[in-house]
Design a protein around this motif. Sequence first.
Motif, PDB file in Angstrom:
ATOM      1  N   LYS A 199       0.687  -1.100   0.078  1.00 21.71           N
ATOM      2  CA  LYS A 199       0.072  -0.004  -0.233  1.00 21.71           C
ATOM      3  C   LYS A 199       0.935   1.298  -0.087  1.00 21.71           C
ATOM      4  N   LYS A 200       1.744   1.146   0.675  1.00 26.87           N
ATOM      5  CA  LYS A 200       2.660   2.498   0.762  1.00 26.87           C
ATOM      6  C   LYS A 200       3.565   2.593  -0.647  1.00 26.87           C
ATOM      7  N   ALA A 201       3.982   1.512  -1.137  1.00 29.63           N
ATOM      8  CA  ALA A 201       4.516   1.649  -2.419  1.00 29.63           C
ATOM      9  C   ALA A 201       3.571   2.212  -3.551  1.00 29.63           C
ATOM     10  N   ASN A 214       5.573   9.011 -18.828  1.00 28.07           N
ATOM     11  CA  ASN A 214       6.104   7.821 -19.174  1.00 28.07           C
ATOM     12  C   ASN A 214       6.971   7.135 -17.832  1.00 28.07           C
ATOM     13  N   LEU A 215       6.157   6.274 -17.220  1.00 26.30           N
ATOM     14  CA  LEU A 215       6.526   5.588 -15.979  1.00 26.30           C
ATOM     15  C   LEU A 215       7.840   4.761 -16.180  1.00 26.30           C
ATOM     16  N   MET A 216       7.859   4.489 -17.505  1.00 27.00           N
ATOM     17  CA  MET A 216       9.159   3.303 -17.503  1.00 27.00           C
ATOM     18  C   MET A 216      10.631   3.951 -18.074  1.00 27.00           C
ATOM     19  N   THR A 217      10.687   5.017 -17.437  1.00 26.88           N
ATOM     20  CA  THR A 217      12.051   5.812 -17.527  1.00 26.88           C
ATOM     21  C   THR A 217      12.985   5.639 -16.280  1.00 26.88           C
ATOM     22  N   ALA A 218      14.192   5.733 -16.580  1.00 27.06           N
ATOM     23  CA  ALA A 218      15.137   5.660 -15.134  1.00 27.06           C
ATOM     24  C   ALA A 218      14.906   6.900 -14.205  1.00 27.06           C
ATOM     25  N   PRO A 219      14.913   8.017 -14.839  1.00 23.05           N
ATOM     26  CA  PRO A 219      14.526   9.146 -13.779  1.00 23.05           C
ATOM     27  C   PRO A 219      13.352   8.894 -13.008  1.00 23.05           C
ATOM     28  N   ILE A 220      12.115   8.333 -13.540  1.00 24.71           N
ATOM     29  CA  ILE A 220      10.833   8.222 -12.786  1.00 24.71           C
ATOM     30  C   ILE A 220      11.159   7.055 -11.957  1.00 24.71           C
ATOM     31  N   ILE A 221      11.769   6.053 -12.299  1.00 28.91           N
ATOM     32  CA  ILE A 221      11.923   4.883 -11.351  1.00 28.91           C
ATOM     33  C   ILE A 221      12.987   5.152 -10.400  1.00 28.91           C
ATOM     34  N   ASN A 222      13.891   6.129 -10.496  1.00 34.52           N
ATOM     35  CA  ASN A 222      14.854   6.788  -9.391  1.00 34.52           C
ATOM     36  C   ASN A 222      13.946   7.490  -8.489  1.00 34.52           C
ATOM     37  N   ASN A 223      13.098   8.269  -8.748  1.00 37.31           N
ATOM     38  CA  ASN A 223      12.206   9.146  -8.319  1.00 37.31           C
ATOM     39  C   ASN A 223      11.550   8.067  -7.230  1.00 37.31           C
ATOM     40  N   PHE A 224      10.972   7.160  -7.893  1.00 34.38           N
ATOM     41  CA  PHE A 224      10.082   6.104  -7.020  1.00 34.38           C
ATOM     42  C   PHE A 224      10.819   5.691  -5.947  1.00 34.38           C
ATOM     43  N   PHE A 225      11.833   5.157  -6.134  1.00 32.76           N
ATOM     44  CA  PHE A 225      12.874   4.592  -5.138  1.00 32.76           C
ATOM     45  C   PHE A 225      13.339   5.573  -3.866  1.00 32.76           C
ATOM     46  N   GLU A 226      13.835   6.555  -4.543  1.00 34.63           N
ATOM     47  CA  GLU A 226      14.189   7.619  -3.426  1.00 34.63           C
ATOM     48  C   GLU A 226      12.989   7.998  -2.479  1.00 34.63           C
ATOM     49  N   GLN A 227      11.861   8.042  -2.935  1.00 33.61           N
ATOM     50  CA  GLN A 227      10.706   8.503  -1.819  1.00 33.61           C
ATOM     51  C   GLN A 227      10.411   7.048  -1.085  1.00 33.61           C
ATOM     52  N   LEU A 228      10.537   5.810  -1.850  1.00 35.57           N
ATOM     53  CA  LEU A 228      10.168   4.688  -1.111  1.00 35.57           C
ATOM     54  C   LEU A 228      11.102   4.564   0.006  1.00 35.57           C
ATOM     55  N   TYR A 229      12.666   4.571  -0.005  1.00 35.74           N
ATOM     56  CA  TYR A 229      13.491   4.283   0.953  1.00 35.74           C
ATOM     57  C   TYR A 229      13.471   5.340   1.967  1.00 35.74           C
ATOM     58  N   ASN A 230      13.016   6.660   1.613  1.00 37.02           N
ATOM     59  CA  ASN A 230      13.141   7.740   2.643  1.00 37.02           C
ATOM     60  C   ASN A 230      11.594   8.262   2.702  1.00 37.02           C
ATOM     61  N   HIS A 231      10.679   7.455   2.794  1.00 29.98           N
ATOM     62  CA  HIS A 231       9.437   7.834   3.069  1.00 29.98           C
ATOM     63  C   HIS A 231       9.149   8.320   4.458  1.00 29.98           C
ATOM     64  N   ASP A 232       9.637   7.676   5.296  1.00 27.44           N
ATOM     65  CA  ASP A 232       9.342   8.051   6.767  1.00 27.44           C
ATOM     66  C   ASP A 232      10.323   7.513   7.677  1.00 27.44           C
ATOM     67  N   GLU A 233      10.643   7.884   9.036  1.00 28.72           N
ATOM     68  CA  GLU A 233      11.763   7.387   9.687  1.00 28.72           C
ATOM     69  C   GLU A 233      11.525   5.848  10.029  1.00 28.72           C
ATOM     70  N   ARG A 234      10.226   5.640   9.898  1.00 34.30           N
ATOM     71  CA  ARG A 234      10.211   3.815  10.366  1.00 34.30           C
ATOM     72  C   ARG A 234      10.801   3.056   9.015  1.00 34.30           C
ATOM     73  N   ASN A 235      10.608   3.582   7.945  1.00 34.43           N
ATOM     74  CA  ASN A 235      11.229   2.872   6.683  1.00 34.43           C
ATOM     75  C   ASN A 235      12.566   3.005   6.780  1.00 34.43           C
ATOM     76  N   LYS A 236      13.448   4.118   7.291  1.00 32.23           N
ATOM     77  CA  LYS A 236      14.754   4.327   7.237  1.00 32.23           C
ATOM     78  C   LYS A 236      15.316   3.187   8.156  1.00 32.23           C
ATOM     79  N   SER A 237      14.649   3.090   9.511  1.00 32.67           N
ATOM     80  CA  SER A 237      14.969   2.148  10.419  1.00 32.67           C
ATOM     81  C   SER A 237      14.893   0.751  10.004  1.00 32.67           C
ATOM     82  N   GLU A 238      13.940   0.289   9.097  1.00 29.45           N
ATOM     83  CA  GLU A 238      13.663  -0.953   8.770  1.00 29.45           C
ATOM     84  C   GLU A 238      14.820  -1.373   7.918  1.00 29.45           C
TER      85      GLU A 238
END
Length: 407
Positions: A199-201, A214-238
């Motif tokens: 759900k978070k992803a 166009n969601l299938m490009t490297a910059p968009i994919i990078n943007n997704f992962f940057e938000q996913l890994y730095n979404h909140d403190e809980r995610n950082k601790s995980e």
Amino acid sequence: MSWLSQEKTTSLLCTATQPVLEGILDGVTVKGEIVPNLSTVEQAFKRVEIMPDLKKQYDLSELMNLVNHRLEKVRSLLVILNTKAAVKKAYQTFEAGNDAVKYHLSTSMCQKNRQYKFQQIRKDLRQSDIKKVVVFSTNLIEAGVDLSFEAVIRSAAGLDSVIQAAGRCNRNHETDMAQVNLIKTTSDLENMSGLNQIKKAADITETIAHDKTNLMTAPIINNFFEQLYNHDERNKSELKYPLNIKDTQLDLYHIVRGNIVDEGEVPSGQLLERREQRALAPSTTDFTVASQIVTKCFNVIDSPTTDVIVEYSMDDEKFSGTSGDTESHDIITQLLSEQSKFGDVSKLLKAARPYTVSVYDGALKKLQEEGAVQYYENQDIWVVLKSAYSPEFGLGGNELNPDEFMF
């Protein structure tokens, strides 16, 4: 990977959705892409467009309308939903009639069962006399499955999963440009209460998905992962892999970096903080002395499941064209024989792997309450009654509640 780089080795990362590894805690430095001019290559190989429709929510009826609408223009369609219960509902609701064949896939099915379904789907996709082929599946079909559909409908998930789903579309260039419909579903159709990570992803995907993006490009994919890994403190601790050892809250990342010989020498949180403040550089020793703790505590996929052995035969499949398929029955019989109590059953257990299903603790408890599974202590195995397994739906497909087997 950091340790490997210190040992003068080269790591090759190969994936359609490479995570952003440099922006996370002590991340891995990626020196560059092997493929030059990546944006040009992406455009040259583009065969699929992802069409986000995330402003509305689809219930079961609206999903069926979308399925039928897409089938007006394509011959084959793959529908991927996030839960087993939703997949089963959609599969049962869709009326194939004389114009289409439909398939159901989920991880409630054992490997042998799924392999047979893949064979039949592949055969039907090749046969011109079969007008339409519709497959309803969980995300098990997103990787390692060489099937190609003219169109895909994907329930909202992380962008990495969405792109993997798109990889099942137009693989053989059935058309110049195919479409993947990315949709949101109602809670009545998909109960996501137990799927927080998905759900978070999915929420992050929604924030970056726009009609003309166009969601299938490297910059968009990078943007997704940057938000996913730095979404909140809980995610950082995980990302540090938190652990509770001897009533002490630690994380595996710090344990690996600390000079720890065994569990009896796990340092306190204060000691770990001092090491951080002193900015001690990692060394080869730091990455090897904690091997026992890593071996005991680390799981690549942290999933509290138990494997149960089911009795499945291709003879149970409609129009299978097989006869005398008793392999799973024979394996179970041999495992439960008197001789197996005292002998080496490793070969039998290996042979049984294609006939196992992984279930969560709650599902296993439900199976026990239903009298559908039996534990054999001498062999340390769980065996499911034949009546509790359906070739069409898998484990629990005959009489158990499908919601108890949510992916």
